[in-house]
Scaffold this active site. Structure first.
Site, PDB file in Angstrom:
ATOM      1  CB  SER A 128      -0.900   0.005   1.229  1.00 19.33           C
ATOM      2  OG  SER A 128      -1.493   1.281   1.418  1.00 19.33           O
ATOM      3  CE1 TYR A 132      -3.675  -1.851   5.284  1.00 15.34           C
ATOM      4  CE2 TYR A 132      -3.285   0.458   4.772  1.00 15.34           C
ATOM      5  CZ  TYR A 132      -3.485  -0.845   4.354  1.00 15.34           C
ATOM      6  OH  TYR A 132      -3.479  -1.142   3.019  1.00 15.34           O
TER       7      TYR A 132
END
Length: 313
Positions: free
Chosen positions: A178, A191
Site C-alpha cells: 500500500s 495499518y
C-alpha cells in the site's frame, strides 16, 4: 503538394494511440508467455483482487496454488476458473487453506504448498487487513493481529518458500502493499505500521537474494476500490480544503482488474518497485522526503478540523 499543417496534429494523435495500443497488446502477449507453466501462489485468492489475479494467471496458463481462509469460497473460485476452461491450455488450480492470523499453522501451510509441485516460481502476497481508528482506541491484541496478517504472515511464507528458490536460483516474490507503507496518514497507525514493516522487510530481502537470481517486487497502491460509486450525500461541514483534497486522492482507489493487470506486468517485466497512485499521493511522498514539516502541519491541521467538524454535528 505538402500536407496541410492542420492535419499534422490529428495524425500524430492517431499514430500515438495506435502505437500505444500495439504496445499494450504485445506486452499482454508477452506476459502470458512468461507465466505459462509457471507455479504461481496467490494468497487471499478469494478477495476481489485475488480472484482477478487468479483469472488472469489461469488464462495465461500458470499452475496456480490458490490460498484463502474459506474452503467454500476457494471451491467456488475453482469452479469459476475450470468451468468451460480448455484443459490443453490451462491447469486446474490447487487449493490451500491459509490464515495469516494463525501463525502456528504456517509451517504446515508451507509444507502443503511445497507438496503441490515441489517448488514455486512466483509468490504473490496479496493478503491485507485494514483499520481506521485513533491510536488510543486500538487494543494491543488488534495491533498484533494486523501485524500478523500484513507483516509476519507474508514474511514467514516468503522465508518458507525461499530455500527452494535459492537452490533453483530462480523465483519472483511480489508484495502487494500500500502507499501507506511509504506515507502514513492519521487514524491508520496500526495499518500503516504493518505496511511500513512489510515494505522494509521485502526491500531488505530484495538486496539479499539478488545474487541468486530471485526478483522481489513491491507494488504500492492507493486503496482497492471494489465497490460501486457511492450515492450522492449531503455535504459535510467544511474542513481543511487542502487536507480534504489530499485525502480524496489517497482514497481514490484502484480497481481490482487494473491492479491485477499491473501485477501481471510486474511479473513479466521483473520490475522491482511500482507505485500505483494518482499525482497528489505521489506529491505527498515527495513532500514527506523533501519538506516533512509542511506535510506534518497539513496532516495535523486536518485532524483538528475533523474533530471540530464532529463536534459541530
Amino acid at each position: 503538394m505538402g500536407m496541410p499543417s492542420v492535419m499534422v496534429l490529428p495524425l500524430l494523435i492517431v499514430f500515438a494511440a495506435g502505437a500505444y495500443y500495439i504496445y499494450n497488446e504485445v506486452m499482454q502477449f508477452m506476459s502470458k508467455s512468461v507465466v505459462r507453466n509457471k507455479v504461481v501462489v496467490i494468497t487471499d485468492a478469494v478477495s476481489g483482487l485475488g480472484a482477478e489475479c487468479a483469472q488472469l494467471f489461469h488464462k495465461a496458463g500458470a499452475r496456480l496454488i490458490l490460498c484463502g481462509t474459506n474452503w467454500d469460497k476457494l471451491e467456488s473460485l475453482y469452479e469459476s476458473l475450470t468451468t468451460d476452461a480448455d484443459p490443453s491450455e490451462t491447469f486446474a488450480p490447487k487449493l490451500v487453506i491459509l490464515d495469516f492470523s494463525d501463525m502456528d499453522s504456517m509451517e504446515d501451510v508451507v509444507a502443503e504448498v511445497m507438496e503441490c509441485y515441489g517448488y514455486v516460481d512466483t509468490l504473490i502476497c496479496n493478503s491485507s487487513m485494514k483499520l481506521k481508528a485513533p491510536v488510543q482506541s486500538v487494543s494491543l491484541e488488534l495491533d498484533r493481529n494486523i501485524m500478523d496478517i500484513n507483516y509476519f504472515g507474508p514474511s514467514t511464507l516468503a522465508k518458507g518458500l525461499l530455500p527452494t528458490m535459492i537452490s533453483r536460483r530462480s523465483g519472483h516474490i511480489v508484495l502487494v502493499s500500500s502507499i501507506q507503507g511509504k506515507l502514513a496518514v492519521p487514524f491508520r497507525s496500526s495499518y500503516a505500521a504493518s505496511k511500513h514493516a512489510a515494505q522494509a522487510f521485502f526491500d531488505c530481502l530484495r538486496a539479499e537474494v539478488e545474487e541468486y537470481g530471485i526478483i522481489v517486487s513491491t507494488i504500492s497502491h492507493t486503496f482497492i476500490n471494489a465497490s460501486d460509486p457511492p450515492p450522492v450525500v449531503e455535504p459535510a461541514p467544511k474542513t481543511n480544503a487542502l487536507l480534504e483534497y489530499i485525502n480524496n486522492q489517497l482514497t481514490h482507489g484502484v480497481r481490482p482488474p487494473v491492479l491485477a493487470n499491473e501485477i501481471m506486468q510486474t511479473v513479466n517485466r521483473k520490475r522491482k518497485e511500482v507505485v500505483l497512485a494518482h499525482p497528489i499521493p505521489r506529491v505527498a511522498l515527495y513532500l514527506r522526503s523533501l519538506f516533512p514539516p509542511f506535510l506534518f502541519a497539513v496532516l495535523a491541521a486536518g485532524v483538528k478540523d475533523s474533530v471540530l467538524a464532529e463536534q459541530m454535528q
